[in-house]
Design an enzyme around this catalytic site. Structure first.
Site, PDB file in Angstrom:
ATOM      1  N   CYS A  86      44.721  -2.138  -3.580  1.00  0.00           N
ATOM      2  CA  CYS A  86      43.274  -2.076  -3.379  1.00  0.00           C
ATOM      3  C   CYS A  86      42.524  -1.964  -4.700  1.00  0.00           C
ATOM      4  CB  CYS A  86      42.919  -0.914  -2.455  1.00  0.00           C
ATOM      5  SG  CYS A  86      43.671   0.654  -2.955  1.00  0.00           S
ATOM      6  N   HIS A  98      42.849   5.378  -2.319  1.00  0.00           N
ATOM      7  CA  HIS A  98      42.382   4.054  -1.898  1.00  0.00           C
ATOM      8  C   HIS A  98      41.093   3.720  -2.641  1.00  0.00           C
ATOM      9  CE1 HIS A  98      41.821   0.599   0.641  1.00  0.00           C
ATOM     10  NE2 HIS A  98      40.703   1.056   1.148  1.00  0.00           N
TER      11      HIS A  98
END
Length: 855
Positions: A339, A815
């Site tokens: 990510c 993330h």
């Protein structure tokens, strides 16, 4: 049965002619060997695959894959005539046909590593995988398998190609973690309706009361200890015993569940796996992934009230977001902790200069790409940019009535989002961190990307120039009051977090007391209170003078107290602002400051413009500090004298700790700025993050020096010596000339420089070539070479257009998502999910992107 040729005409032949037809092309047909990369799932120039309408063509000589739009280019460039055409057909099942939870597949061995299209229901569709040989330029087609008619070599080559493993699984286990595959049990997993609910904390093995290395069986909800798994945690193996007794195949490790996923193990498949339905499987036992966060002791914080956890706020959970489609709104698949790459690349390709450089020049880049375009930076950048900006892979769902008409015969799959697998494999090649599947720092990846853009720039336009700016550093001797002005190139403005300026200190103190009480009593934590820091305080902290450790004053010819201030000698077209949220605890464990900083939409930093030497200021003399070299350097045991404060500064930027220690050591403890340049110059090297191996100055240790001479040029001086001389204020080419002229004697080299005020000009072009060949960052060349740095100076007034946010406790986990302002509104890019943002969390960002407002 022959199918019509894809390029219009039909080309059929008698069965006896097949072998004869292939005879002229036999020398060009190869059998894939161990180590050959076989690209049978993705086009080298686009994101077409066997799932696409035109299928995929794989060259039987190079094993490169090409979509229908690009196959002719490869044929014209190479003259290669024989390709294998791979196509997956998704066909709606006939009513009444038997169907299970998994789709029916024919020729299953053809595409073992090809993912099922996510928009097809396994209960309604079956797949037919088709392979055939196609001979150019007449597009003759030979259906496969065809063992009786094909020459033995062709049959062997076809079988080897179809059974080849993914090219993204590297052979070196130290530099690559194999990509996890979806478990065959995930879609059909049976979960018992036994009323089991898993509490948010207090877990223990149901057989031995062990409280660590615990695994939740996803069939019956049993919590049992492990011992067999790769992390080496202790346990008694009760989870494995339970599988042998009951046959329940999947388990998830408690303590790893976050909104981004969890560690899942398949006992039956005997390996870590992906569970695409993990959220549903966990919800069966009362676990809400969006509320889960990893904590240091493995306990969970899932009793936090809505929209307090940064996971929820940053991802805008609990708010119905409208999906966005079309050019510029294409999502990117998360390949397993990729990510950080997705967020950076979405932001980069929202900038017009990068769009023009790669997508605008796409035809030229593709036409002049090397024979292996998968290993060409500009080709892969153009491919990624086109994938994100064309809209080809971001189309709204078809209306139900149109779907009904299309499904009557054959489903034409609609790909939404792209998988940057080929891009990641190339851009991370040889890098010890980015080539792994571990989470990385987006800021470090941004610098890595700029380094590659610099080294691979074609023509006069270099898109990374929009980020480049000059920093003026003013160093003052506190005793003599004399000053020295120097300049360096940078790409990022790093803002410290002024924790002492928090406006809610009383609330923070009260929260910390409640949190400790709850932790001691093993209760749910109190509602989170986040420190609120004024942006003006962070800007003030940036502009304040900093003490220079171990400062040597040339005016006093001795060590003295010194202070340094930084100002902008130029303002970039695009200003990147990093909030220095990541730091180290007392135990050297990386941690993140959970703070809220209200970043301004309009940022004016004109007051930070550098002014240069002021009237009344006296410059420090250009006198080098004494260099002490032992009489017998080869026999000397060098002690590990490293400035740990400089190491900490670099580590807080996100670089590996061992790399920071080497950078500070090899630049002679001359400060974080000099060490930063060393890091940028060496971050491509395989041993970049390896522990420091000390060698004497008398000889170059290839594993420790990591200088230019250690990368194939035997006559180059050790890089640590070059860096020390550069840190004294001399140019790089002068430092190298001096060391060469004095047989790498550091003390004599400094004397040589003072006795040769005019550097020899003949070596400048050669040095430029050598630096580029040895992957030295271009910003060092610009800052220390004879050419002026490439800058786009202008007013220092900016408008916010994007920011990257991080969720999690450190750069090693968590993330990333990014928010970008497009067509007047904010959009959230969360991997494959692209939606209109309702509440952009501008106060929780990590890296902010500003565009200059024209005067």
């Amino acid at each position: 049965m022959q199918r019509a040729a894809l390029f219009g005409g039909e080309a059929q032949m008698a069965a006896g002619d097949v072998g004869e037809l292939l005879v002229p092309y036999m020398p060009t047909i190869r059998v894939p060997k161990s180590g050959d990369r076989v690209y049978k799932t993705e086009c080298a120039f686009s994101y077409e695959s066997p799932d696409s309408e035109g299928g995929l063509y794989v060259c039987m000589n190079t094993f490169l894959g090409f979509g229908r739009e690009h196959i002719e280019r490869h044929y014209r460039k190479t003259g290669q005539c024989v390709y294998m055409h791979l196509k997956r057909h998704a066909i709606k099942k006939v009513p009444g046909a038997s169907g299970g939870a998994l789709p029916k597949r024919r020729n299953a061995k053809l595409f073992l590593d090809l993912e099922t299209n996510g928009d097809l229901s396994g209960d309604e569709f079956e797949y037919e995988d088709e392979a055939k040989l196609v001979i150019f330029p007449d597009h003759y087609e030979i259906a496969l398998p065809n063992i009786e008619e094909l020459p033995a070599l062709v049959t062997i080559a076809c079988d080897a190609l179809l059974s080849a493993k993914s090219p993204y699984r590297k052979q070196d286990p130290d530099s690559w973690e194999e990509e996890l595959q979806a478990s065959k049990h995930a879609k059909t997993l049976v979960q018992l309706d036994n009323g089991v609910r898993i509490p948010p904390s207090g877990w223990k093995c149901s057989k031995c009361d062990l409280r660590e290395n615990l695994w939740l069986n996803l069939t019956d909800g049993s919590v049992l200890c492990g011992k067999w798994f790769f992390d080496g945690s202790g346990g008694n193996g009760h989870a494995l015993e339970h599988y042998k007794e009951m046959g329940y195949p999947l388990a998830v490790k408690l303590g790893t569940i976050t909104p981004d996923g969890a560690d899942v193990y398949s006992f039956d498949e005997e390996e870590p796996v992906l569970d695409p339905h993990i959220a549903k499987h966990l919800a069966h036992f009362g676990i809400d992934m969006l509320q889960m966060q990893v904590t240091e002791n493995g306990l969970r914080d899932n009793d936090i009230k809505p929209r307090v956890s940064e996971w929820e706020v940053i991802q805008e959970a609990g708010v119905k977001l409208k999906p966005m489609y079309g050019p510029g709104y294409t999502g990117m698949k998360n390949l397993g902790n990729s990510c950080y790459l997705n967020a950076v690349m979405q932001t980069i390709f929202s900038i017009p200069e990068f769009q023009r450089a790669y997508v605008g020049n796409l035809p030229r880049i593709f036409d002049y790409s090397p024979l292996d375009p998968t290993q060409d930076f500009n080709t892969q950048m153009a491919k990624l940019g086109h994938g994100l900006l064309s809209g080809q892979y971001s189309k709204p769902p078809m209306k139900s009535e149109l779907i009904e008409q299309v499904m009557k015969e054959e489903h034409k799959p609609q790909q939404n989002g792209i998988s940057p697998r080929m891009f990641k494999a190339f851009i991370s090649k040889g890098h010890p961190e980015f080539s792994s599947n571990r989470q990385q720092d987006a800021q470090e990846f941004f610098l890595h990307l700029m380094n590659l853009v610099e080294r691979n720039a074609v023509g006069s336009e270099n898109p990374s120039d929009v980020f480049r700016f000059l920093v003026e550093e003013r160093t003052q001797c506190c005793q003599s009051r004399k000053v020295r002005y120097t300049e360096r190139v940078d790409y990022i403005m790093q803002l410290p977090v002024a924790m002492e300026a928090a406006t809610n200190k009383d609330e923070l103190i009260a929260y910390e007391l409640k949190r400790r009480e709850a932790e001691a009593a093993r209760r749910a934590p109190p509602e989170l209170v986040r420190a609120k820091i004024p942006f003006s305080a962070c800007l003030q902290a940036f502009s304040e003078p900093n003490n220079v450790d171990d400062f040597w004053s040339s005016a006093l010819q001795a060590k003295s107290a010194g202070v340094k201030t930084s100002r902008f000698a130029s303002f970039p077209e695009y200003l990147v602002v990093q909030i220095k949220k990541f730091t180290f605890g007392l135990d050297w464990v990386p941690k993140k400051l959970d703070v809220s900083i209200e970043m301004p939409d309009i940022l004016d930093i004109n007051h930070l413009r550098a002014r240069g030497l002021q009237p009344g200021e006296e410059e420090l003399p250009d006198v080098a500090p004494p260099i002490i070299i032992p009489d017998d350097p080869k026999g000397t045991d060098f002690s590990l004298d490293i400035d740990e404060s400089a190491v900490m500064q670099l580590a807080e930027m996100g670089f590996p700790l061992e790399a920071c220690r080497k950078a500070v050591y090899y630049t002679g403890n001359m400060g974080a700025e000099v060490a930063f340049n060393w890091i940028i110059a060496h971050m491509e090297e395989p041993d970049f993050a390896e522990p420091l191996a000390i060698s004497a100055f008398g000889g170059v240790d290839s594993t420790a020096a990591a200088g230019l001479g250690a990368i194939g040029l035997d006559n180059q001086p050790p890089e640590e010596m070059v860096a020390i001389i550069i840190s004294m204020g001399f140019q790089r080419n002068v430092a190298i000339q001096a060391l060469k002229a004095t047989n790498n004697n550091l003390e004599r080299a400094v004397e040589w420089i003072f006795s040769h005020p005019e550097p020899e000009e003949e070596s400048e072009p050669a040095l430029d070539v050598m630096d580029m060949e040895n992957n030295v960052n271009a910003n060092i060349l610009a800052a220390t070479g004879s050419e002026e740095p490439r800058i786009k100076d202008g007013p220092g007034r900016y408008e916010l257009f994007g920011f990257i946010s991080h969720m999690g406790t450190s750069t090693m986990s968590g993330h990333y998502v990014c928010h970008l302002k497009k067509e007047g509104r904010w959009v959230i890019f969360n991997d494959l999910r692209v939606c209109a943002s309702e509440r952009p969390p501008k106060d929780l960002g990590y890296i902010y992107f500003y565009h200059r407002i024209p005067s």
